[in-house]
Scaffold this motif. Sequence first.
Motif, PDB file in Angstrom:
ATOM      1  N   LEU A   6      -4.801  -1.823  -1.748  1.00  0.00           N
ATOM      2  CA  LEU A   6      -4.881  -1.155  -0.472  1.00  0.00           C
ATOM      3  C   LEU A   6      -4.412  -2.040   0.672  1.00  0.00           C
ATOM      4  O   LEU A   6      -4.499  -1.654   1.811  1.00  0.00           O
ATOM      5  N   LEU A   8      -2.024  -3.747   3.174  1.00  0.00           N
ATOM      6  CA  LEU A   8      -0.687  -3.589   3.706  1.00  0.00           C
ATOM      7  C   LEU A   8      -0.136  -4.941   4.103  1.00  0.00           C
ATOM      8  O   LEU A   8      -0.866  -5.796   4.597  1.00  0.00           O
ATOM      9  N   TYR A  36       9.581   5.299  10.389  1.00  0.00           N
ATOM     10  CA  TYR A  36       8.511   6.033  11.038  1.00  0.00           C
ATOM     11  C   TYR A  36       7.450   5.060  11.542  1.00  0.00           C
ATOM     12  O   TYR A  36       7.190   4.028  10.914  1.00  0.00           O
ATOM     13  N   GLN A  38       3.392   5.008  12.468  1.00  0.00           N
ATOM     14  CA  GLN A  38       2.171   5.778  12.301  1.00  0.00           C
ATOM     15  C   GLN A  38       0.998   5.048  12.942  1.00  0.00           C
ATOM     16  O   GLN A  38       0.609   3.970  12.493  1.00  0.00           O
ATOM     17  N   GLY A  41      -4.840   7.478  12.374  1.00  0.00           N
ATOM     18  CA  GLY A  41      -5.305   8.857  12.433  1.00  0.00           C
ATOM     19  C   GLY A  41      -4.268   9.870  12.859  1.00  0.00           C
ATOM     20  O   GLY A  41      -4.589  11.040  13.073  1.00  0.00           O
ATOM     21  N   LYS A  42      -3.007   9.440  12.963  1.00  0.00           N
ATOM     22  CA  LYS A  42      -1.955  10.352  13.404  1.00  0.00           C
ATOM     23  C   LYS A  42      -0.873  10.477  12.338  1.00  0.00           C
ATOM     24  O   LYS A  42      -0.809   9.699  11.397  1.00  0.00           O
ATOM     25  N   GLY A  43      -0.024  11.473  12.515  1.00  0.00           N
ATOM     26  CA  GLY A  43       1.082  11.659  11.603  1.00  0.00           C
ATOM     27  C   GLY A  43       2.214  10.691  11.886  1.00  0.00           C
ATOM     28  O   GLY A  43       2.321  10.146  12.992  1.00  0.00           O
ATOM     29  N   PRO A  44       3.056  10.439  10.896  1.00  0.00           N
ATOM     30  CA  PRO A  44       4.224   9.572  11.112  1.00  0.00           C
ATOM     31  C   PRO A  44       5.114  10.128  12.221  1.00  0.00           C
ATOM     32  O   PRO A  44       5.364  11.322  12.293  1.00  0.00           O
ATOM     33  N   PHE A  46       8.841   9.803  14.083  1.00  0.00           N
ATOM     34  CA  PHE A  46      10.220   9.343  13.910  1.00  0.00           C
ATOM     35  C   PHE A  46      10.573   8.281  14.950  1.00  0.00           C
ATOM     36  O   PHE A  46      10.293   8.435  16.137  1.00  0.00           O
ATOM     37  N   PHE A  89       6.662   2.613   8.462  1.00  0.00           N
ATOM     38  CA  PHE A  89       7.152   2.974   7.139  1.00  0.00           C
ATOM     39  C   PHE A  89       8.653   3.197   7.185  1.00  0.00           C
ATOM     40  O   PHE A  89       9.165   3.828   8.122  1.00  0.00           O
ATOM     41  N   LYS A 101      13.391  15.794  -0.076  1.00  0.00           N
ATOM     42  CA  LYS A 101      12.115  15.120   0.117  1.00  0.00           C
ATOM     43  C   LYS A 101      12.352  13.659   0.449  1.00  0.00           C
ATOM     44  O   LYS A 101      13.370  13.065   0.105  1.00  0.00           O
ATOM     45  N   LEU A 102      11.397  13.106   1.158  1.00  0.00           N
ATOM     46  CA  LEU A 102      11.451  11.701   1.537  1.00  0.00           C
ATOM     47  C   LEU A 102      10.603  10.876   0.584  1.00  0.00           C
ATOM     48  O   LEU A 102       9.523  11.297   0.180  1.00  0.00           O
ATOM     49  N   PHE A 104       8.720   7.362   0.663  1.00  0.00           N
ATOM     50  CA  PHE A 104       8.285   6.345   1.606  1.00  0.00           C
ATOM     51  C   PHE A 104       8.125   5.008   0.917  1.00  0.00           C
ATOM     52  O   PHE A 104       7.688   4.918  -0.233  1.00  0.00           O
ATOM     53  N   GLY A 105       8.461   3.956   1.653  1.00  0.00           N
ATOM     54  CA  GLY A 105       8.165   2.620   1.188  1.00  0.00           C
ATOM     55  C   GLY A 105       6.767   2.225   1.619  1.00  0.00           C
ATOM     56  O   GLY A 105       6.070   2.969   2.319  1.00  0.00           O
ATOM     57  N   LYS A 106       6.360   1.051   1.208  1.00  0.00           N
ATOM     58  CA  LYS A 106       5.043   0.558   1.608  1.00  0.00           C
ATOM     59  C   LYS A 106       5.080   0.230   3.096  1.00  0.00           C
ATOM     60  O   LYS A 106       6.039  -0.343   3.589  1.00  0.00           O
TER      61      LYS A 106
ATOM     62  N   TYR B  33       7.380  20.514   4.141  1.00  0.00           N
ATOM     63  CA  TYR B  33       7.077  19.511   3.121  1.00  0.00           C
ATOM     64  C   TYR B  33       5.595  19.158   3.240  1.00  0.00           C
ATOM     65  O   TYR B  33       5.084  19.000   4.339  1.00  0.00           O
ATOM     66  N   TYR B  35       2.740  16.227   2.168  1.00  0.00           N
ATOM     67  CA  TYR B  35       2.551  14.856   1.718  1.00  0.00           C
ATOM     68  C   TYR B  35       1.050  14.551   1.680  1.00  0.00           C
ATOM     69  O   TYR B  35       0.275  15.045   2.496  1.00  0.00           O
ATOM     70  N   GLN B  41      -2.314   3.697   1.997  1.00  0.00           N
ATOM     71  CA  GLN B  41      -1.167   4.005   1.137  1.00  0.00           C
ATOM     72  C   GLN B  41      -0.046   4.646   1.939  1.00  0.00           C
ATOM     73  O   GLN B  41      -0.241   5.112   3.057  1.00  0.00           O
ATOM     74  N   ASP B  42       1.127   4.672   1.346  1.00  0.00           N
ATOM     75  CA  ASP B  42       2.229   5.389   1.975  1.00  0.00           C
ATOM     76  C   ASP B  42       2.128   6.869   1.613  1.00  0.00           C
ATOM     77  O   ASP B  42       1.531   7.231   0.595  1.00  0.00           O
ATOM     78  N   PHE B  90      -0.455  15.615   5.193  1.00  0.00           N
ATOM     79  CA  PHE B  90       0.497  15.906   6.264  1.00  0.00           C
ATOM     80  C   PHE B  90       1.464  16.981   5.805  1.00  0.00           C
ATOM     81  O   PHE B  90       1.873  17.024   4.643  1.00  0.00           O
ATOM     82  N   GLN B 103      12.666  15.122   9.571  1.00  0.00           N
ATOM     83  CA  GLN B 103      11.425  15.836   9.315  1.00  0.00           C
ATOM     84  C   GLN B 103      10.432  15.457  10.402  1.00  0.00           C
ATOM     85  O   GLN B 103      10.243  14.280  10.712  1.00  0.00           O
ATOM     86  N   GLY B 106       3.288  16.745  11.227  1.00  0.00           N
ATOM     87  CA  GLY B 106       2.127  17.219  11.946  1.00  0.00           C
ATOM     88  C   GLY B 106       1.090  16.121  12.055  1.00  0.00           C
ATOM     89  O   GLY B 106       1.270  15.033  11.507  1.00  0.00           O
ATOM     90  N   PRO B 107      -0.026  16.400  12.725  1.00  0.00           N
ATOM     91  CA  PRO B 107      -1.055  15.383  12.934  1.00  0.00           C
ATOM     92  C   PRO B 107      -1.899  15.130  11.693  1.00  0.00           C
ATOM     93  O   PRO B 107      -2.647  14.157  11.647  1.00  0.00           O
ATOM     94  N   ARG B 110      -7.493  15.618   7.608  1.00  0.00           N
ATOM     95  CA  ARG B 110      -8.255  14.619   6.855  1.00  0.00           C
ATOM     96  C   ARG B 110      -9.270  15.348   5.978  1.00  0.00           C
ATOM     97  O   ARG B 110     -10.189  15.986   6.478  1.00  0.00           O
TER      98      ARG B 110
END
Lengths: 114, 114
Positions: A6, A8, A36, A38, A41-44, A46, A89, A101-102, A104-106, B33, B35, B41-42, B90, B103, B106-107, B110
């Motif tokens: 876990l 990062l 991205y 992040q 508590g929020k979405g990624p 851009f 990310f 689809k995307l 994601f990396g670590k 999409y 996720y 984690q990613d 997400f 892409q 969204g927020p 949880r």
Amino acid sequence: GESVGLHLPTLSVQEGDNSIINCAYSNSASDYFIWYKQESGKGPQFIIDIRSNMDKRQGQRVTVLLNKTVKHLSLQIAATQPGDSAVYFCAEKPSGGSNYKLTFGKGTLLTVNP
Amino acid sequence: AAGVIQSPRHLIKEKRETATLKCYPIPRHDTVYWYQQGPGQDPQFLISFYEKMQSDKGSIPDRFSAQQFSDYHSELNMSSLELGDSALYFCATADRGGAGDEQFFGPGTRLTVL
């Protein structure tokens, strides 16, 4: 550094310094890459993208570099600010077909110290 | 500008219960999409829909199903919930009909499974 379980990878910088966040991607067929941001508590969100026919792209205070030879992507943030503190990310999208689809990396946790 | 809407934002369920997560795309976006992001984690791709048809499938358990409706919103149905399903979910939407690659996330919802 490598992420284990876990944990990062982390990068801690002083406010005003430049930050460089690195990412190794896995699929040599990927033709589109995105960074991205992040926040907790929020979405990624851009930041910037780059296509495989480019090796550098600049935005406002951010630059993405792509090295296809070694499958490496980096994000440079100039004059890092406390508001830049977040997990970053990279994501890749393979070329061709209907595969949008995307992958994601670590993530890397960036902490900006005032 | 309108963003991706997800509901509920937080959901607490017990093991073996069911949950339904909803995603409302940005207007004119035709692709959704889903996720899943575990702690530290990613984001991992689950499933996607384009013009109301499933377009790609990732690491989605058989206990989960999803669909996209005529108004382009999408729902992720999760049954027989397990503790390991606790995560941020997400959805991201895109205008694929417009050949857009970006892409918009969204927020998130949880989900906590007790």
